[in-house]
Scaffold this motif. Structure first.
Motif, short mmCIF file in Angstrom:
data_model
loop_
_atom_site.label_atom_id
_atom_site.label_comp_id
_atom_site.label_asym_id
_atom_site.label_seq_id
_atom_site.Cartn_x
_atom_site.Cartn_y
_atom_site.Cartn_z
N GLY A 346 -46.87 50.71 135.33
CA GLY A 346 -47.58 51.74 134.60
C GLY A 346 -47.23 51.80 133.13
N GLY A 347 -46.41 50.82 132.66
CA GLY A 347 -46.09 50.75 131.25
C GLY A 347 -44.93 51.62 130.82
N ARG A 348 -44.22 52.21 131.78
CA ARG A 348 -43.08 53.06 131.48
C ARG A 348 -41.79 52.27 131.64
NH1 ARG A 348 -47.37 55.87 133.18
NH2 ARG A 348 -47.25 54.89 135.22
N ALA A 349 -40.77 52.67 130.94
CA ALA A 349 -39.52 51.93 130.97
C ALA A 349 -38.89 51.95 132.36
CB ALA A 349 -38.54 52.52 129.96
N THR A 350 -38.26 50.83 132.72
CA THR A 350 -37.54 50.75 133.99
C THR A 350 -36.10 51.17 133.74
OG1 THR A 350 -38.96 48.97 134.76
CG2 THR A 350 -36.86 49.23 135.86
N VAL A 351 -35.76 52.38 134.16
CA VAL A 351 -34.41 52.92 133.98
C VAL A 351 -33.97 53.54 135.30
CG1 VAL A 351 -34.81 53.36 131.53
CG2 VAL A 351 -35.27 55.17 133.21
N PRO A 352 -32.67 53.79 135.48
CA PRO A 352 -32.21 54.40 136.73
C PRO A 352 -32.79 55.80 136.93
CG PRO A 352 -30.38 53.41 135.55
CD PRO A 352 -31.54 53.42 134.61
N PRO A 353 -32.92 56.22 138.18
CA PRO A 353 -33.39 57.58 138.46
C PRO A 353 -32.36 58.62 138.04
CG PRO A 353 -33.56 56.14 140.40
CD PRO A 353 -32.73 55.42 139.39
N THR A 354 -32.80 59.87 137.96
CA THR A 354 -31.92 60.99 137.69
C THR A 354 -32.15 62.09 138.73
OG1 THR A 354 -33.53 62.01 136.17
CG2 THR A 354 -31.88 60.54 135.20
N ALA A 355 -31.12 62.90 138.92
CA ALA A 355 -31.21 64.07 139.80
C ALA A 355 -31.71 63.69 141.19
CB ALA A 355 -32.10 65.14 139.17
N VAL A 356 -30.98 62.78 141.82
CA VAL A 356 -31.29 62.36 143.20
C VAL A 356 -30.31 63.04 144.14
CG1 VAL A 356 -31.52 60.43 144.79
CG2 VAL A 356 -32.14 60.14 142.37
N THR A 357 -30.82 63.75 145.13
CA THR A 357 -29.98 64.49 146.06
C THR A 357 -30.18 63.96 147.47
OG1 THR A 357 -30.06 66.50 144.72
CG2 THR A 357 -29.48 66.77 147.03
N VAL A 358 -29.07 63.62 148.13
CA VAL A 358 -29.09 63.15 149.51
C VAL A 358 -28.19 64.09 150.30
CG1 VAL A 358 -28.65 61.20 151.07
CG2 VAL A 358 -29.43 60.77 148.72
N THR A 359 -28.78 64.94 151.13
CA THR A 359 -27.99 65.99 151.75
C THR A 359 -28.45 66.29 153.17
OG1 THR A 359 -27.19 68.27 151.44
CG2 THR A 359 -29.47 67.84 150.83
N VAL A 369 -24.97 47.69 157.13
CA VAL A 369 -25.67 48.52 156.16
C VAL A 369 -24.72 49.47 155.47
CG1 VAL A 369 -27.75 48.39 157.60
CG2 VAL A 369 -26.25 50.39 157.78
N GLN A 370 -25.20 50.10 154.42
CA GLN A 370 -24.56 51.25 153.80
C GLN A 370 -25.45 52.46 154.03
OE1 GLN A 370 -24.34 49.73 149.76
NE2 GLN A 370 -22.10 49.68 149.89
N ALA A 371 -24.85 53.63 154.03
CA ALA A 371 -25.67 54.84 154.17
C ALA A 371 -26.40 55.16 152.88
CB ALA A 371 -24.79 56.01 154.61
N VAL A 372 -25.64 55.21 151.76
CA VAL A 372 -26.23 55.62 150.48
C VAL A 372 -25.65 54.75 149.37
CG1 VAL A 372 -26.60 57.51 148.84
CG2 VAL A 372 -26.37 58.01 151.29
N ALA A 373 -26.51 54.28 148.47
CA ALA A 373 -26.05 53.55 147.28
C ALA A 373 -26.75 54.11 146.05
CB ALA A 373 -26.32 52.06 147.42
N PHE A 374 -25.96 54.54 145.07
CA PHE A 374 -26.49 54.99 143.78
C PHE A 374 -26.02 54.00 142.72
CE2 PHE A 374 -27.00 59.92 144.24
CZ PHE A 374 -27.93 59.72 145.26
N HIS A 375 -26.96 53.35 142.05
CA HIS A 375 -26.65 52.40 140.98
C HIS A 375 -27.13 52.99 139.66
CE1 HIS A 375 -25.87 49.10 143.90
NE2 HIS A 375 -26.81 49.71 144.60
N GLY A 376 -26.19 53.43 138.82
CA GLY A 376 -26.54 53.96 137.52
C GLY A 376 -27.25 55.29 137.53
N VAL A 377 -27.29 55.95 138.66
CA VAL A 377 -28.01 57.22 138.78
C VAL A 377 -27.31 58.28 137.93
CG1 VAL A 377 -28.67 59.07 140.37
CG2 VAL A 377 -28.92 56.67 141.05
N GLY A 378 -28.11 59.09 137.23
CA GLY A 378 -27.56 60.17 136.43
C GLY A 378 -27.85 61.51 137.05
N GLY A 379 -26.81 62.14 137.61
CA GLY A 379 -26.98 63.47 138.20
C GLY A 379 -27.49 63.42 139.62
N GLY A 380 -27.12 64.46 140.38
CA GLY A 380 -27.55 64.54 141.76
C GLY A 380 -26.37 64.80 142.68
N ALA A 381 -26.55 64.54 143.98
CA ALA A 381 -25.51 64.87 144.94
C ALA A 381 -25.67 64.03 146.19
CB ALA A 381 -25.57 66.36 145.30
#
Length: 412
Positions: A346-359, A369-381
């Motif tokens: 869509g022409g938008r920059a490819t950057v890590p997600p923010t405010a991702v919550t897994v609860t 497998v792994q349950a959860v992997a956050f790579h470069g994510v900014g904020g969340g839980a």
């Protein structure tokens, strides 16, 4: 990444299972078929009275054209139980405000389109109930093409594409045919099977689709993504997918693809046997919630159960059951990362997600497998999850993630 192209025909890359010599469509007797009494409203125009035979051999298209042309807003075009062969040089046009209604589970339209769609609909308060639309020829087509609509209801409809029988693509529903704003699309108690894409909006469309509800429906054995809420030049807003069953998809597609969307909820669904991730969220989508779902044997080849990439924000994965005890590929069940290189489709920059919550999720893991992997994510839980089959060290990966709260998880 979601498959992205510029034409209706190429809106999917077709899975390899679509190729090969034609053979009789599989009956799929294990899939639920709609039932119940037929709907009727206003003046009723019966296609049999207009000359249709419903014998499965005679071309009944003319009777359908005459009946639809005679109907006015508030009327019903009734299609009694039977099998109707429709040779369609042009799509059937469902007028605004008209209900096209069959006998649920007993009315089949075997369509042989000569154009790129079998049925077209636009306008306010049209509806289709109790019909099966089944492709009956090796032609490129969309079974239902939707222009600008308000309050379109599809209920107890079966869309059958025979994508494993023919080489040509067959999509179920195409949205955003005109570059307008559509509102109030309801899909309930329907079956989408052996299609290429179940529902999609073409990449070049600038249409905005607001208020989509997909409930109580089954998606099975499709050759790419079942629900593709993705339109790089347009957008989707206020989407709810609830109480649906997704199964048996050995393709490069997903159960639910979400891209350039806002306010999307996927809840109380069952998703089983997917080669790729079941739910894919990308392209700067926001306010997405995946809750109360059961994932079983998903991400069998690669990626995840739920994958979040490309600048998405405020994504919540809550209260789901992730059964990965049979998974053998090294995936993370919930995987959040930048994804790809350069800009998104869509022409938008490819950057890590923010405010991702897994609860509050339950993760039943194989050793691979792994349950959860956050790579470069900014904020969340990552909080309050229960993990079986892995230690704490093996279950959660924080790779360059910042300001992510982790706590209250249990491991056994």
């Amino acid at each position: 990444m979601l498959a992205l192209t510029t034409t209706a025909g190429a809106a999917a890359f077709v899975a390899a299972s679509c190729a090969g010599a034609p053979h009789p469509p599989a009956p799929d007797d294990d899939l639920p078929r709609p039932s119940g009494a037929p709907l009727r409203r206003g003046t009723v125009h019966d296609v049999r009275a207009a000359g249709a035979t419903g014998d499965g051999r005679t071309d009944d298209a003319g009777a359908f054209v005459r009946s639809l042309a005679a109907a006015r807003s508030g009327d019903t075009v009734a299609v009694p139980a039977g099998t109707y062969r429709l040779v369609l040089p042009q799509p059937l046009e469902l007028p605004a405000g008209v209900l096209l209604a069959g006998q649920p589970g007993r009315t089949v339209l075997r369509v042989e389109p000569g154009a790129t769609a079998a049925v077209e609909v636009a306008g306010t308060e049209a509806a289709i109930d109790g019909l099966e639309l089944a492709r009956n020829a090796d032609v490129e087509t969309v079974l239902l093409r939707v222009g600008q609509v308000d309050r379109l209801i599809l209920s107890r409809v079966v869309l059958s594409g025979a994508a494993d029988s023919y080489d040509a693509f067959c999509h179920g529903i195409q949205l955003g045919v005109t570059d307008d704003v559509s509102t109030g699309l309801v899909v309930r108690d329907c079956l989408f099977h052996r299609l290429t894409y179940g529902l999609y909006q073409a990449n070049e469309s600038t249409a905005i689709t607001v208020g989509v509800q997909v409930t109580g429906s089954t998606f099975a054995r499709n050759a790419n993504t079942d629900l593709e809420f993705n339109s790089p030049a347009g957008s989707f807003r206020d989407v709810v997918v609830r109480d649906c069953t997704f199964r048996d998809n050995d393709s490069p597609g997903f159960a639910v693809g979400i891209a350039h969307c806002a306010e999307v909820t996927v809840t109380d669904c069952s998703i089983t046997n997917y080669r790729m991730e079941a739910v894919h969220v990308e392209d700067w989508s926001s306010d997405v919630t995946v809750s109360g779902c059961r994932f079983t044997a998903c991400g069998l080849r690669e990626f995840a159960h739920v994958q979040v990439i490309s600048g998405c924000t405020r994504v919540t994965v809550r209260g789901n059951t992730h059964d990965a005890e049979t998974n053998t590929e090294p995936i993370a069940l919930v995987n959040a990362l930048a994804g790809g290189r350069g800009d998104t489709a869509g022409g938008r920059a490819t950057v890590p997600p923010t405010a991702v919550t897994v609860t509050g999720n339950e993760f039943r893991c194989s050793p691979d497998v792994q349950a959860v992997a956050f790579h470069g994510v900014g904020g969340g839980a990552i909080t309050g999850n229960r993990v079986t089959g892995l230690s704490a060290e093996d279950a959660i990966l924080l790779d360059g993630a910042k300001a992510v709260a982790v706590g209250g998880n249990s491991f056994s």
